[in-house]
Design an enzyme around this catalytic site. Structure first.
Site, PDB file in Angstrom:
ATOM      1  N   TYR A 164       5.875  -1.974  -3.260  1.00 42.34           N
ATOM      2  CA  TYR A 164       6.350  -0.584  -3.257  1.00 42.34           C
ATOM      3  C   TYR A 164       7.885  -0.531  -3.146  1.00 42.34           C
ATOM      4  CZ  TYR A 164       6.450   4.294  -1.511  1.00 42.34           C
ATOM      5  OH  TYR A 164       6.695   5.624  -1.310  1.00 42.34           O
ATOM      6  N   LYS A 168      10.496   0.985  -5.795  1.00 42.81           N
ATOM      7  CA  LYS A 168      11.299   2.144  -5.410  1.00 42.81           C
ATOM      8  C   LYS A 168      12.794   1.879  -5.544  1.00 42.81           C
ATOM      9  CE  LYS A 168       8.366   5.374  -4.433  1.00 42.81           C
ATOM     10  NZ  LYS A 168       8.108   6.347  -5.528  1.00 42.81           N
TER      11      LYS A 168
HETATM   12  P1  NAD Z   1       0.327  11.726  -2.832  1.00 44.26           P
HETATM   13  O1  NAD Z   1      -0.606  10.592  -2.825  1.00 44.26           O
HETATM   14  O2  NAD Z   1      -0.111  13.014  -2.216  1.00 44.26           O
HETATM   15  O3  NAD Z   1       0.826  12.057  -4.309  1.00 44.26           O
HETATM   16  C1  NAD Z   1       0.885  11.125  -5.344  1.00 44.26           C
HETATM   17  C2  NAD Z   1       0.212  11.722  -6.544  1.00 44.26           C
HETATM   18  O4  NAD Z   1       0.395  10.853  -7.675  1.00 44.26           O
HETATM   19  C3  NAD Z   1      -1.303  11.893  -6.346  1.00 44.26           C
HETATM   20  O5  NAD Z   1      -1.662  13.249  -6.553  1.00 44.26           O
HETATM   21  C4  NAD Z   1      -1.908  10.953  -7.379  1.00 44.26           C
HETATM   22  O6  NAD Z   1      -3.125  11.434  -7.947  1.00 44.26           O
HETATM   23  C5  NAD Z   1      -0.791  10.879  -8.427  1.00 44.26           C
HETATM   24  N1  NAD Z   1      -0.909   9.681  -9.256  1.00 44.26           N
HETATM   25  C6  NAD Z   1      -1.164   8.418  -8.845  1.00 44.26           C
HETATM   26  N2  NAD Z   1      -1.209   7.590  -9.892  1.00 44.26           N
HETATM   27  C7  NAD Z   1      -0.958   8.336 -11.001  1.00 44.26           C
HETATM   28  C8  NAD Z   1      -0.864   8.033 -12.383  1.00 44.26           C
HETATM   29  N3  NAD Z   1      -1.034   6.779 -12.837  1.00 44.26           N
HETATM   30  N4  NAD Z   1      -0.588   9.033 -13.253  1.00 44.26           N
HETATM   31  C9  NAD Z   1      -0.420  10.304 -12.811  1.00 44.26           C
HETATM   32  N5  NAD Z   1      -0.520  10.652 -11.500  1.00 44.26           N
HETATM   33  C10 NAD Z   1      -0.780   9.675 -10.614  1.00 44.26           C
HETATM   34  O7  NAD Z   1       1.659  11.205  -2.109  1.00 44.26           O
HETATM   35  P2  NAD Z   1       3.080  11.895  -1.864  1.00 44.26           P
HETATM   36  O8  NAD Z   1       3.492  11.542  -0.494  1.00 44.26           O
HETATM   37  O9  NAD Z   1       3.086  13.311  -2.295  1.00 44.26           O
HETATM   38  O10 NAD Z   1       3.998  11.021  -2.840  1.00 44.26           O
HETATM   39  C11 NAD Z   1       4.766  11.545  -3.907  1.00 44.26           C
HETATM   40  C12 NAD Z   1       5.881  10.558  -4.238  1.00 44.26           C
HETATM   41  O11 NAD Z   1       6.803  10.520  -3.146  1.00 44.26           O
HETATM   42  C13 NAD Z   1       5.405   9.128  -4.442  1.00 44.26           C
HETATM   43  O12 NAD Z   1       6.149   8.528  -5.487  1.00 44.26           O
HETATM   44  C14 NAD Z   1       5.722   8.458  -3.136  1.00 44.26           C
HETATM   45  O13 NAD Z   1       5.890   7.079  -3.255  1.00 44.26           O
HETATM   46  C15 NAD Z   1       7.003   9.169  -2.770  1.00 44.26           C
HETATM   47  N6  NAD Z   1       7.305   9.075  -1.343  1.00 44.26           N
HETATM   48  C16 NAD Z   1       6.599   9.777  -0.424  1.00 44.26           C
HETATM   49  C17 NAD Z   1       6.946   9.677   0.922  1.00 44.26           C
HETATM   50  C18 NAD Z   1       6.264  10.486   1.979  1.00 44.26           C
HETATM   51  O14 NAD Z   1       6.766  10.476   3.137  1.00 44.26           O
HETATM   52  N7  NAD Z   1       5.182  11.182   1.673  1.00 44.26           N
HETATM   53  C19 NAD Z   1       7.971   8.814   1.320  1.00 44.26           C
HETATM   54  C20 NAD Z   1       8.670   8.101   0.347  1.00 44.26           C
HETATM   55  C21 NAD Z   1       8.330   8.247  -0.991  1.00 44.26           C
END
Ligand code: NAD
Length: 287
Positions: A164, A168
Site C-alpha cells: 500500500y 501510495k
Molecule cells: P473505502 O473502502 O470505503 O473506499 C474505497 C472504494 O474503492 C470502495 O467503495 C471500493 O468498492 C472501491 N474500489 C475498490 N477497488 C476498486 C476497483 N478496482 N475499481 C473501482 N472501485 C474500486 O475506503 P476509503 O477510506 O473511503 O478510501 C478511499 C481512498 O482513500 C483509498 O484510496 C484509500 O487508500 C485512501 N485513504 C484513506 C484513508 C482513510 O483514513 N480512510 C487514509 C489514507 C488513504
C-alpha cells in the site's frame, strides 16, 4: 466558470467512504459527477454495482447531476470505459479524482506476490488507467484537474503496509511529473492523504478517534482542487480531523565536494549531510 460549476468530474471508488463524500460535495457545488465503483469488499474481492447506484440516486434526489459506472479501475479497458461514461453522459471530462482503493495488509515476511500485485493494480495502475484515458481530453481542451488519493503510509511508512505504501508514494511521483507536463495546458495534478473513519480504518483506530474523523471533512479540499481558484500544482496535502496541511519534501543544506570523496571524507562531513536545522524545499539537485 467558478469553482466546479458544470465541470464533469469522475470520482473512482465512490460507492462509499471518502469517494461518496467527494461525489456528494462536487454535485452540491454544481459539478456533473461520474460515480465509479466496482462495489467490492475491502480486500478487493467480489463486486456489487448497487453501491455506485445508491450514491447516484442520492445525488439526483438532492437535485444534482450524476451517473454511475461499475467498471474496475484496475485494467486499461476499465479506465477507458470510465472516461467513456463521462463523455457519453455529459459530453466532456474536466477532472479525475483517483480514489478507488483496497487493502491487503501483511507484514513483508508474509506478503504474497498476489497481495503486492492486487494493491498496486487498484491504487497505482488504477489511477494511471483512468488518468491516462482522460489526459488527451485534458490536453485538447487545455483544462484538467487531477486529484490522487495518497496516504500518510506512503509519505511516512506504516507497519504491515509495504504494498500500500509503495503504491501510495508512487501516486505522488505520478502527480509530481503530471504537474510539470500539464502546466502549460492548465492541467493541475495534486495529491491528498486523507485521514477518515471509513470501512478501511474502522478496525485500526479506537472509536473515540474515529468519532472525530467523519469523511466529509476531507471533501471541501477535493472540491477546491477540482475548481479554478487554486494555483497549487504538484502539491500534496494531508486532511482529516477538520485540519488541512500541505506536505513538502525538504533537504538538508548538505555537504559538497569538488572531487569524489573517500568514504572517510564523506563520513567526516556526515553531520552536514543529515542536518535538517535549515531545511530547504527539495527541488532536486542543481549545480
Ligand atoms: P473505502 O473502502 O470505503 O473506499 C474505497 C472504494 O474503492 C470502495 O467503495 C471500493 O468498492 C472501491 N474500489 C475498490 N477497488 C476498486 C476497483 N478496482 N475499481 C473501482 N472501485 C474500486 O475506503 P476509503 O477510506 O473511503 O478510501 C478511499 C481512498 O482513500 C483509498 O484510496 C484509500 O487508500 C485512501 N485513504 C484513506 C484513508 C482513510 O483514513 N480512510 C487514509 C489514507 C488513504
Amino acid at each position: 466558470m467558478a469553482g466546479v460549476q458544470d465541470r464533469v468530474v469522475v470520482v473512482t471508488g465512490a460507492g462509499g467512504g471518502l469517494g461518496r463524500e467527494y461525489s456528494l460535495l462536487l454535485a452540491r457545488e454544481g459539478a456533473q459527477v461520474v460515480v465509479n465503483d466496482l462495489g467490492g469488499s475491502r480486500d478487493g474481492s467480489g463486486s456489487d454495482g448497487s453501491a455506485a447506484d445508491k450514491v447516484v440516486a442520492e445525488i439526483i434526489e438532492a437535485g444534482g447531476r450524476a451517473v454511475a459506472n461499475h467498471d474496475s479501475v484496475a485494467t486499461a479497458e476499465g479506465g477507458a470505459a470510465i472516461v467513456a461514461t463521462a463523455l457519453e453522459a455529459f459530453g466532456r471530462i474536466d477532472g479525475v479524482v483517483a480514489n478507488a482503493g483496497i487493502l491487503r495488509d501483511r507484514t513483508f515476511i508474509k506478503m504474497t506476490d498476489d497481495d503486492w500485485d492486487a494493491v498496486l493494480k487498484v491504487h497505482l495502475y488504477g489511477a494511471y488507467n483512468v488518468i491516462h484515458s482522460a489526459w488527451p481530453h485534458f490536453r485538447e481542451q487545455a483544462h484538467g484537474r487531477i486529484v490522487v488519493a495518497t496516504s500518510t503510509t506512503g509519505l511516512y511508512g506504516n507497519f504491515g503496509q509495504a504494498n500500500y505504501g509503495a503504491a501510495k508514494l508512487g501516486l505522488v511521483g505520478l502527480i509530481n511529473t503530471l504537474a510539470k507536463e500539464g502546466a502549460k495546458y492548465d492541467i493541475k495534478a495534486n495529491a491528498v492523504a486523507p485521514v477518515a473513519a471509513t470501512r478501511m480504518t474502522t478496525d485500526i483506530m479506537p472509536q473515540e478517534v474515529l468519532d472525530k474523523l467523519p469523511p466529509d471533512f476531507v471533501a471541501p479540499l477535493i472540491g477546491l482542487l477540482c475548481g479554478d481558484e487554486l494555483e497549487e500544482n504538484g502539491a500534496t496535502f494531508v486532511a482529516g480531523f477538520g485540519r488541512y496541511h500541505r506536505v513538502e519534501l525538504f533537504h538538508a543544506a548538505g555537504a559538497a565536494f569538488e572531487k569524489t570523496p573517500t568514504v572517510a571524507e564523506l563520513a567526516a562531513q556526515w553531520s552536514s549531510v543529515v542536518d535538517l536545522s535549515s531545511p530547504q524545499p527539495g527541488m532536486g539537485l542543481s549545480l
